[in-house]
Design an enzyme around this catalytic site. Structure first.
Site, short mmCIF file in Angstrom:
data_model
loop_
_atom_site.label_atom_id
_atom_site.label_comp_id
_atom_site.label_asym_id
_atom_site.label_seq_id
_atom_site.Cartn_x
_atom_site.Cartn_y
_atom_site.Cartn_z
N HIS A 19 1.68 4.42 -2.82
CA HIS A 19 1.77 5.87 -2.64
C HIS A 19 3.12 6.38 -3.14
CE1 HIS A 19 -1.87 6.86 -0.52
NE2 HIS A 19 -1.62 6.10 0.53
N HIS A 68 0.83 -1.21 0.00
CA HIS A 68 0.00 0.00 0.00
C HIS A 68 0.87 1.26 0.00
CE1 HIS A 68 -3.63 2.38 1.26
NE2 HIS A 68 -2.69 3.16 1.76
N GLU A 69 1.79 1.33 0.94
CA GLU A 69 2.62 2.54 1.04
C GLU A 69 3.55 2.67 -0.16
OE1 GLU A 69 1.82 4.77 2.98
OE2 GLU A 69 0.51 3.62 4.29
#
Length: 694
Positions: free
Chosen positions: A486, A482-483
């Site tokens: 980003h 997820h990160e």
């Protein structure tokens, strides 16, 4: 008083000029006390640049007003990016004291710019005549967003209202900083030290190892510590057979922000909610939620509530079914207690193990942190044609931080990536992406040079004992993907203007690149190559993968009740008028909202109000926590585009994904960007199907 030129001469040049490897700051040359002088120089220097733009005797043009604004404040940007990254990831008393001092100062600084009437007159003139300026799509978007930002920051208010608006913002900045520091203090100070082997009953080896390392770090060698890092507290609640210890640790985890005196977040939240409501009213909005949602995809609180309430009904019904299963297991084991919140993870893991012949401890030996980092990198390389290469020996702000360069297909460096993966007491909890500098093409003396992004991922994984691999859960691996999603949004940015670079998009669109990237974690080819046993090197067996897939939608009632209740409470706080928000008791209000929606007694909010940092450590996700679910609708549909081709790495789909989502920043309206990628907007059906709630 010294001039800004004198002040600038006094600052540490390592803050202003980044001459470290790969163009990074020379972190070792910067001391904590250097930042005070840097900000003392940078703030007035930036205001001087702003005043020069505002007082320009020439008629306003896009170049002499908007582009000039985009380029102003380089010294402030550099000082702020280093300082605020340290304040979250490697703080100390000196940094926290300066953080408390800077929060209101930075707010006053922003207000001085947004309420500069001469400057806004120039921007407004350009905006009202925008059709005649001959701007390309990206420039037109920047002009529109700049004008809206100034209006939303009080540029059109009268004098008295502007003064009050600025005072509110300054106070909110102070309150948000205090809230964040209180939560960090509660997290960093807590440790449940376990003295004997009896206290370790049921705990798998990987967790025992991590708890031993945590205890040693806190001065208890030879013992084991439960900390409030999710990578320790959640598996402890999942596996510990000591119900009394689970209860003790759980109550500490959920009581963050409830300290006494200055450490009590209750009065801070009450004041923030009241001030936010007043701020929105000054701008003509019915509530702070209406204000925050006005420039998002969702548009209105009504649209958000419609999605949340749809999910809530389905999630609560599923959670009720799950609770029955847990109660039956508790009774079968000869116990007569009800399902308490500190029981849910423990018994649901037992149900999952029985129903799917699968448990987290069985898969964890195959989920090594190092391999999952490599898997995330390999996924990005295959999708986007980049190469990620680690640079050994590059000194960052902490010895744990790793430094990588990102190369495009031609071998050109397009980004620098920093990975800060391990929990420590100087770091706030959670996981996030940030940047030291953003991509744009207005750098250099002539304003036409490319600046590459320096992006960072910060995590809080528990270290293993010396010589042991770091094993993480599948949820941890999803967080890592997820990160990094980003991070890719920031690193693949390909725009001209700084203000629309990378993740500078609406709040309910910013989670799309990150949540979408999570899907590749469970692509079979990725798991087979990177989910390998830490002792034997053997890939994860197909039978275990099948169990993982079968169990993938298990316990979704619980997880969606946790999340949706938090989002509904967030929206309820920020839908209040100033009169309704006056003298509010945050805990009583939260309890009232939960009672109204029928919150199951066996489950608590994922983020209770008094430690809800997304919402109250600043206003980034205030009236915006729903955005994870909104983006969930998008990402579920977006990955279907690959599934429809039969290839999770289909080159043509990946190219559209890069062009319209990952590289476009805020240069397009998010709806237009999504339609350009997918051809249509999605419905919630794909999300409900993904969550097993259809």
């Amino acid at each position: 008083m010294a001039s800004s030129e004198t002040k600038t001469a006094e600052i540490n040049p390592a803050i202003a000029h980044w001459n470290g490897p790969l163009g990074l700051p020379e972190f070792a040359a910067i001391a904590d006390h250097d930042f005070d002088a840097a900000f003392a120089a940078a703030l007035p220097a930036h205001l001087a640049e702003i005043e020069a733009i505002a007082q320009n005797s020439e008629a306003p043009t896009f170049e002499n007003t908007i582009v000039a604004l985009e380029c102003a404040g380089e010294l402030l940007d550099r000082a702020a990016s280093i300082f605020w990254n340290l304040s979250g990831a490697n703080t100390n008393d000196t940094i926290q004291a300066l953080e408390r001092k800077l929060a209101p100062e930075m707010s006053r600084h922003s207000s001085a710019i947004s309420m500069n009437s001469a400057l806004f007159d120039r921007i407004d003139t350009l905006y009202q005549n925008r059709e005649d300026l001959g701007l390309d799509g990206e420039a037109a978007r920047v002009l529109e967003l700049t004008w809206k930002s100034f209006v939303r920051s009080g540029a059109k208010l009268n004098g008295d209202d502007q003064t009050r608006f600025a005072a509110i913002n300054e106070r909110l900045a102070t309150l948000g900083t205090a809230f964040s520091q209180n939560v960090l203090a509660d997290e960093s100070e807590y440790a449940l030290v376990l003295e004997s082997d009896v206290d370790l009953a049921g705990l798998p080896d990987f967790l025992v190892s991590s708890m031993a390392a945590a205890a040693e770090e806190r001065g208890h060698p030879g013992k084991h510590a439960v900390t409030l890092s999710r990578s320790i507290i959640e598996p402890f609640l999942t596996f510990s057979e000591r119900r009394d210890l689970r209860e003790e640790a759980f109550k500490a985890w959920t009581a963050r922000g409830e300290g006494s005196g200055e450490r009590d977040n209750r009065p801070l939240v009450a004041e923030m909610v009241k001030l936010r409501a007043e701020k929105a009213t000054l701008l003509g909005y019915a509530s702070f939620a209406h204000f925050k949602l006005d420039n998002t995809m969702a548009k209105t609180p009504e649209n958000v509530r419609a999605l949340l309430e749809t999910m809530w009904e389905k999630a609560r019904n599923r959670a009720a079914e799950e609770a029955v299963d847990l109660s039956e297991l508790i009774a079968a084991e000869g116990h007569n207690h009800a399902v308490a919140p500190w029981d849910w993870r423990f018994y649901s893991e037992k149900v999952r193990a029985a129903r799917f012949d699968f448990n987290e401890a069985e898969i964890k030996p195959y989920v090594q942190l190092e391999k999952m980092i490599a898997a995330a990198f390999a996924t990005a390389e295959k999708l986007f044609g980049i190469t990620i290469r680690q640079h050994e020996g590059v000194e960052a702000y902490h010895p744990d931080v790793r430094v990588f360069e990102v190369l495009n297909a031609d071998g050109d460096r397009i980004a620098v990536f920093l990975g800060d993966y391990f929990a420590r007491s100087s770091k706030r909890s959670g996981a996030w992406m940030s940047s030291f500098q953003d991509q744009h093409r207005l750098a250099g003396e002539t304003g036409d040079q490319a600046q590459i992004p320096f992006v960072i991922n910060v995590m809080n994984f528990a270290k293993a004992a010396a010589g042991q691999p770091v094993l993480i859960t599948m949820d941890d691996a999803r967080t890592l993907f997820h990160e990094f999603g980003h991070a890719l949004h920031g690193m693949l940015s390909n725009v001209t203007y700084p203000s629309i670079s990378g993740t500078s998009v609406s709040r309910d669109f910013v989670e799309l690149p990150s949540q979408l990237f999570e899907h590749w974690l469970t692509v079979p080819s990725i798991l087979q190559e990177y989910a390998v046993h830490y002792e034997t090197g053997e890939p994860i067996p197909d039978a275990l993968l099948e169990k993982l897939r079968a169990a993938g939608k298990f316990n979704k009632g619980f997880t969606n009740v946790e999340f949706t209740s938090s989002a509904l409470v967030d929206m309820a706080f920020h839908a209040l008028s100033p009169e309704e928000a006056a003298d509010i008791d945050p805990e009583a209000f939260q309890a009232g909202v939960l009672a109204d929606i029928g919150m199951p007694s066996e489950i608590v909010m994922r983020h209770a109000t008094l430690h809800f940092s997304h919402v109250f450590s600043g206003d980034g996700y205030s009236a915006g926590y729903y955005s994870y679910m909104w983006s969930g609708v998008l990402d579920s549909d977006a990955f279907r585009a690959f599934e429809e081709t039969g290839d999770a790495f289909d080159p043509a789909t990946a190219e559209k994904l890069y062009r319209h989502i990952y590289s476009s920043g805020g240069s397009m309206d998010p709806e237009d960007a999504y339609i350009a990628y997918r051809g249509k907007l999605p419905t919630p059906d794909a999300l409900m199907e993904k969550e097993g709630l259809a």
